[in-house]
Write a protein that holds these residues in place. Structure first.
Motif, short mmCIF file in Angstrom:
data_model
loop_
_atom_site.label_atom_id
_atom_site.label_comp_id
_atom_site.label_asym_id
_atom_site.label_seq_id
_atom_site.Cartn_x
_atom_site.Cartn_y
_atom_site.Cartn_z
N CYS A 129 7.04 -6.68 8.09
CA CYS A 129 5.96 -7.79 8.27
C CYS A 129 5.20 -7.95 7.28
O CYS A 129 4.67 -8.96 6.74
N GLU A 130 4.77 -6.82 6.39
CA GLU A 130 4.17 -6.71 5.39
C GLU A 130 4.61 -7.64 4.21
O GLU A 130 3.63 -8.05 3.48
N ASN A 131 5.67 -7.75 4.44
CA ASN A 131 6.30 -8.65 3.22
C ASN A 131 6.69 -10.00 3.39
O ASN A 131 7.49 -10.64 3.01
N LYS A 181 -0.40 -10.40 12.30
CA LYS A 181 -1.07 -11.14 11.07
C LYS A 181 -0.04 -10.92 9.84
O LYS A 181 0.35 -10.10 9.62
N PHE A 182 0.43 -12.20 9.45
CA PHE A 182 1.29 -12.47 8.61
C PHE A 182 0.56 -13.30 7.46
O PHE A 182 -0.29 -13.85 7.67
N ARG A 183 0.80 -12.98 6.06
CA ARG A 183 0.15 -13.97 5.09
C ARG A 183 0.93 -14.87 4.74
O ARG A 183 2.02 -15.48 5.32
N TYR A 184 0.19 -15.86 4.04
CA TYR A 184 0.63 -17.33 3.95
C TYR A 184 0.43 -17.90 2.67
O TYR A 184 -0.32 -17.34 1.83
N MET A 208 2.53 -15.33 -7.74
CA MET A 208 2.35 -14.21 -8.48
C MET A 208 1.57 -13.07 -8.01
O MET A 208 1.95 -11.88 -8.09
N ALA A 209 0.50 -13.54 -7.40
CA ALA A 209 -0.62 -12.42 -6.84
C ALA A 209 0.25 -11.55 -5.67
O ALA A 209 0.03 -10.39 -5.65
N LEU A 210 1.05 -12.42 -5.00
CA LEU A 210 1.71 -11.57 -3.50
C LEU A 210 2.86 -10.89 -4.48
O LEU A 210 3.21 -9.78 -4.00
N ILE A 211 3.59 -11.39 -5.38
CA ILE A 211 4.60 -10.58 -6.23
C ILE A 211 4.27 -9.23 -6.77
O ILE A 211 4.78 -8.29 -6.61
N ASP A 225 1.35 -7.79 -5.84
CA ASP A 225 1.15 -6.71 -4.83
C ASP A 225 2.45 -5.95 -4.18
O ASP A 225 2.19 -4.78 -3.80
N ALA A 226 3.43 -6.78 -3.86
CA ALA A 226 4.63 -6.36 -3.56
C ALA A 226 5.27 -5.28 -4.49
O ALA A 226 5.69 -4.28 -3.92
N SER A 227 5.10 -5.64 -5.78
CA SER A 227 5.63 -4.68 -6.76
C SER A 227 4.81 -3.37 -6.93
O SER A 227 5.37 -2.19 -6.84
N ALA A 228 3.48 -3.68 -6.89
CA ALA A 228 2.72 -2.46 -6.76
C ALA A 228 2.66 -1.43 -5.68
O ALA A 228 2.56 -0.03 -5.78
N ARG A 229 2.93 -2.05 -4.38
CA ARG A 229 3.28 -1.16 -3.06
C ARG A 229 4.64 -0.33 -3.34
O ARG A 229 4.76 0.65 -3.05
N CYS A 230 5.48 -0.83 -4.07
CA CYS A 230 6.78 -0.29 -4.06
C CYS A 230 6.60 0.70 -5.44
O CYS A 230 7.45 1.98 -5.17
N ASN A 231 6.03 0.38 -6.34
CA ASN A 231 5.71 1.47 -7.30
C ASN A 231 4.96 2.74 -6.70
O ASN A 231 5.34 3.76 -7.06
N SER A 232 3.86 2.49 -6.15
CA SER A 232 3.18 3.43 -5.24
C SER A 232 4.17 4.51 -4.32
O SER A 232 3.96 5.48 -4.46
N THR A 233 4.90 3.70 -3.75
CA THR A 233 5.94 4.44 -2.80
C THR A 233 6.62 5.33 -3.77
O THR A 233 7.20 6.47 -3.47
N TYR A 234 7.47 4.81 -4.74
CA TYR A 234 8.39 5.54 -5.67
C TYR A 234 7.64 6.75 -6.31
O TYR A 234 8.10 7.89 -6.30
N GLN A 235 6.18 6.61 -6.82
CA GLN A 235 5.45 7.57 -7.42
C GLN A 235 5.17 8.68 -6.37
O GLN A 235 5.23 10.00 -6.88
N SER A 236 5.08 8.26 -5.10
CA SER A 236 4.62 9.45 -4.33
C SER A 236 5.89 10.11 -3.60
O SER A 236 5.60 11.35 -3.36
#
Length: 283
Positions: free
Chosen positions: A38-40, A59-62, A267-270, A272-283
């Motif tokens: 749902c976060e995506n 709650k979903f984003r729009y 672009m802001a949402l993209i 954000d999604a990229s940042a969350r993936c990068n964060s997951t990858y680094q951890s």
């Protein structure tokens, strides 16, 4: 698979709640993925996210839908900024879309049948139904019924589908009516706003935000009495009132539904999604 491989992704949902529930019933795995990820999930209007929240408590984003005005004929927008005087001519209304129960053209017909029997408004209005109608529409029995009950009213015109001269016809309309029982957004409302044309939409339309700040009107789905009263207000509207409404809905379009706004928000949402993936990858 995207989550497993930590690949940035977004689910873009362009449907209303009733359509989403139909998909869930047809393809059960989609429902599970929808909520697990749902976060995506990105919906096409705040209206849809509010409906989903009331139904599932999630709650979903729009991001609002858009129409790119670069595809319009040159000079069309500029010409809309110099409307003819409304007081001295017939006011025009349009309902766009193939006739079907969900589009609720029947409520518009009921409202204008009342107006047609009001002597003070005789010859002061014209209503165009643009889209498949009669036996050729999505609901032939309803289409034939509506054409039959309006047959003797010259102020009501059933145009059928319009392609080649669409923008020429749209630019001649003063008010666009979207009487649908429910729509996730409304391409017609956004196109109208882009042209600076006030809208009359139901409260179950995703793009109802375009009518805010005095740029249009809203009414409850299927309530032909409310719609009738709004039409009367439009017929009694002064040129100055219409001009202000036209300017406001164009501003609403520029601030919410233009390509520039859509691109910025997406672009802001993209990112954000990229940042969350990068964060997951680094951890």
């Amino acid at each position: 698979l995207c989550r497993k491989l930590n690949v940035p992704h977004i689910w873009f949902v362009r449907e209303d709640l009733s359509s989403i529930k139909k998909y869930f019933n047809l393809i059960k795995p989609v429902e599970q993925i929808f909520f697990d990820d749902c976060e995506n999930v990105l919906c096409v209007s705040k209206y849809v996210t509010d409906c989903l929240y009331s139904e599932y408590n999630i709650k979903f984003r729009y991001i609002n839908n858009f129409i790119n005005e670069s595809s319009l004929p040159g000079g069309l927008i500029e010409n809309q900024k110099k409307p003819e005087l409304l007081v001295t001519r017939t006011k025009t209304f349009a309902v766009v879309g193939s006739v079907e129960k969900r589009k609720a053209q029947e409520s518009a017909v009921a409202a204008f049948l009342y107006i047609s029997n009001t002597p003070q408004f005789k010859d002061r209005w014209k209503l165009f139904f643009i889209g498949k109608c009669g036996k050729n529409c999505n609901d032939p029995s309803l289409g034939i019924k509506l054409e039959t009950v309006t047959r003797n009213i010259p102020n009501i015109v059933w145009c059928g589908p319009v392609v080649e001269n669409k923008w020429e016809l749209f630019s001649s309309i003063d008010f666009f009516i979207v009487p649908s029982l429910e729509e996730a957004s409304s391409r017609v409302a956004i196109e109208a706003a882009m042209l600076g044309k006030p809208v009359i939409v139901t409260t179950h339309i995703g793009a109802k935000y375009l009518a805010e700040n005095g740029a249009g009107f809203t009414f409850e789905p299927g309530n032909s009495e409310q719609l009738r009263d709004i039409i009367v207000r439009c017929l009694e509207m002064t040129d100055d009132e219409y001009s202000k409404m036209s300017s406001q809905i164009r501003l609403n379009y520029e601030q919410t539904s233009s390509f520039a706004v859509y691109k910025k928000n997406l672009m802001a949402l993209i990112n954000d999604a990229s940042a969350r993936c990068n964060s997951t990858y680094q951890s």
